[in-house]
Scaffold this active site. Sequence first.
Site, PDB file in Angstrom:
ATOM      1  N   ASP A  83       0.840  -1.183   0.044  1.00  0.00           N
ATOM      2  CA  ASP A  83      -0.098  -0.072   0.015  1.00  0.00           C
ATOM      3  C   ASP A  83       0.982   1.292   0.092  1.00  0.00           C
ATOM      4  OD1 ASP A  83      -2.340   1.538   0.160  1.00  0.00           O
ATOM      5  OD2 ASP A  83      -3.020   0.465   1.835  1.00  0.00           O
ATOM      6  N   ASP A  92     -10.943   2.084  -2.942  1.00  0.00           N
ATOM      7  CA  ASP A  92     -11.523   2.103  -1.454  1.00  0.00           C
ATOM      8  C   ASP A  92     -12.998   1.872  -1.630  1.00  0.00           C
ATOM      9  OD1 ASP A  92      -8.994   1.404  -0.202  1.00  0.00           O
ATOM     10  OD2 ASP A  92      -8.897   3.354   0.593  1.00  0.00           O
TER      11      ASP A  92
HETATM   12  C1  GLA Z   1      -5.672   2.060   2.291  1.00  0.00           C
HETATM   13  C2  GLA Z   1      -6.255   0.616   1.357  1.00  0.00           C
HETATM   14  C3  GLA Z   1      -7.119   0.074   2.138  1.00  0.00           C
HETATM   15  C4  GLA Z   1      -6.674  -0.503   3.289  1.00  0.00           C
HETATM   16  C5  GLA Z   1      -6.028   0.656   4.148  1.00  0.00           C
HETATM   17  C6  GLA Z   1      -5.492  -0.017   5.371  1.00  0.00           C
HETATM   18  O1  GLA Z   1      -6.849   2.809   2.462  1.00  0.00           O
HETATM   19  O2  GLA Z   1      -6.866   1.594   0.193  1.00  0.00           O
HETATM   20  O3  GLA Z   1      -7.691  -1.164   1.143  1.00  0.00           O
HETATM   21  O4  GLA Z   1      -5.647  -1.400   3.096  1.00  0.00           O
HETATM   22  O5  GLA Z   1      -5.246   1.490   3.566  1.00  0.00           O
HETATM   23  O6  GLA Z   1      -4.992   1.152   6.275  1.00  0.00           O
END
Ligand code: GLA
Length: 727
Positions: free
Chosen positions: A467, A537
């Site tokens: 990420d 997300d």
């Molecule tokens: C980001 C990602 C999510 C998740 C969060 C975890 O927002 O896009 O899918 O992994 O971080 O903190």
Amino acid sequence: MKLYTYILVGMLCCAEVMSAADNPVTITTPTTALMVNAPEGGDLRLVYYGKNLGADGLGQLLETRNNLNRSLYPAFGDVTGGETALRVIHSDGNPTTELKISGVEQESLPDGTLTSINMQDRHYPFYVDVYYRSYDSSDVIETWTKITNNEKKPVTLTQYDSGTISFYRGDAWLTHLNGSWAAECNMVEEPLDWGMKVIKNKGGNRNGHGDHPEVMISLSGKPREDYGEVIGAVLSWGGNFKMRLDSDNNSVQTLFAGINEEAGEYVLEPGKSLMTPPLILTFSDEGKGGVSRNLHRYARLDGKLQKGNETRPILLNSWEGIRFDVSQEKMDEMMADFSALGGEMFVMDDGWFGEKYPRNNGSQGLGDWMIDRRKLPGGIAGLIKSAHDKGLKFGIWIEPESTNSRSELMEKHPDWALQTKNRNPHYGRGGTQLLLDLCNPKVQDMVVNMVDTLLSNNPGIDYVKWDMNVALSNYGSTYLKSDRQTHIYVEYQKGLNNVLERIKKKHPDVLFQACGGGGGRVSYAMMPYFGEFWVSDNTDALQRIFMQWGMSQFYPSNSMAQHVSEVPNQCTGRVTPFKYRFDVAMSGRLGLELIPSELTDEEKDMAKKAIGEYKGIRETVQTGDLYRLLSPYDGGPVTSLMYVSPDKRKAVFFAYKLQHFNNEILPHIKLTGLDPNKVYHVREINAGNRKHELDGKNVKGDVLMKAGLDPRLYSEYASRVLEFTEI
Ligand code: GLA
């Protein structure tokens, strides 16, 4: 093997029909050709890019002077008043450059050709090589440049594009993606008019949230899926980019593409070169669909998208289900329930690490990659064993380029985060998040060691979600010299590539997902290291249809991670039927992102069946050719797409209701891409109470493509998935 060098080029191609100075160089793919004129001592000019006209046809373009004749890599000083691809301040302060051709080489590679056109400044020992790399197995040509300073002192590059492509104005339209967090990959189509259209990013370390460096240019009017000439152009760069589409107030328009030069002046020391990132070009006369399929095929080539020609496992990700509330019991329960549904891999998301600063929320712990034994007493080994016992593979979330001010890492190495001299830090997520300084080799080593240790100590990790949740907003590196701080954007990307390359070498079998706080890392530059992208997300099925449609313009379906999540949706609050959510997610790489035990018995039953069905259609969906049938962006009540296996023996059709009104006119949909002479057995997948009338019938491809079918989407959020198998 070298095919030919400078002088031969002119002799090989159409020797009789050219003027003495002309030196046509042709770069071909199976159906396209790009031709430039590269006379020794002269200017490099684009003659043609489009369908391959054969040597005679291409020769005529130059002979008759009926061609684009546009400067291919215009430098400031070479052109007056016009847009430029290169601006250099030479070591004596001269701000102009005049590039003249000094040689051409073409080299045959196992699956294509590498062409290099060498140029030198008329006066200074300053060089630009323009490269073209063509592929025999996909209609794609990559172009980039190598800029070399052999002057006695440093020169400063204030603009350093990768390349350009020109086209006739006609009725040219632009297709591109923009958006923001939780609304990524929004597709926009607009006519290219007078003046200049600029698409750019300045986020520094990721460029998938807002404007994307991927465009299509439809040359024959409003973009169509299945006909019309279309150029596709993708800049393979993960940082700041700029694409300019300039009309230059005349009949030819030009796309300039490269690293965004703003706040990024790059000083080249004597004897040093800068390689600009590849601009990936493709052309199709089968509309946008043709361009998409060309790019998808290219992405699946060896060395492009990680594991590009393979299918992906069906996974359950813990994030939307439990967020930071990680524990062995919860993981065990989710794994057991997912396994019972037929799932194949469990991915533990954020929240599993940190000792002094446990990762219980987004404000602390990044950088402290030790397991939090309070939550997971059995460690990662315990989780992997538990997954394997249940017949699942195991994956894990990391965010190695980031840290929080509240972390042991920052207590030990405060100079390892990017920071601006004499300025307060800008913090990201949680009010504490900082970006590590990947310009610094020590930080690169630290990241490589961290990931390597995690994967080497736990060979049962098959998948990593990598990420990246913070932008490059502190403009300063303690590693770069004070007069080289403007290199930060380029050096960050180089540092990141170095890290990813080293990890890939050590752990080639692990599948990596690129996530960037949602879709921030959707980028061709990430492809060699990542096999898939977290699209957004926002997992709301209705909004995802639009995002996935946008992303599919450029990215293949096995790279698009699509998850079924709970309702009301955590981003939009929308409630959509379970079937609809599955049908939408099943059009790409299927996953789940919820707590399985919270499903009703009926939903569990449906999920189990859908997962089983997906295994049967996965190959076609993930490695087949995409045909988009009805766009959600057209404003109609229904959208539809389908995948066809390369041998055309299997196909999967998806249709979704977007709006619901009484007595609305529903479209009859004509299928594409099938073999007209094959007879297909139709089977409905995830069927509801009223099965589709074609279920169980045998229908000729020709009939499906010419007479079409009615998807029968009568209720709100209705959806259909139909499988076609040659009998
Ligand atoms: C980001 C990602 C999510 C998740 C969060 C975890 O927002 O896009 O899918 O992994 O971080 O903190």
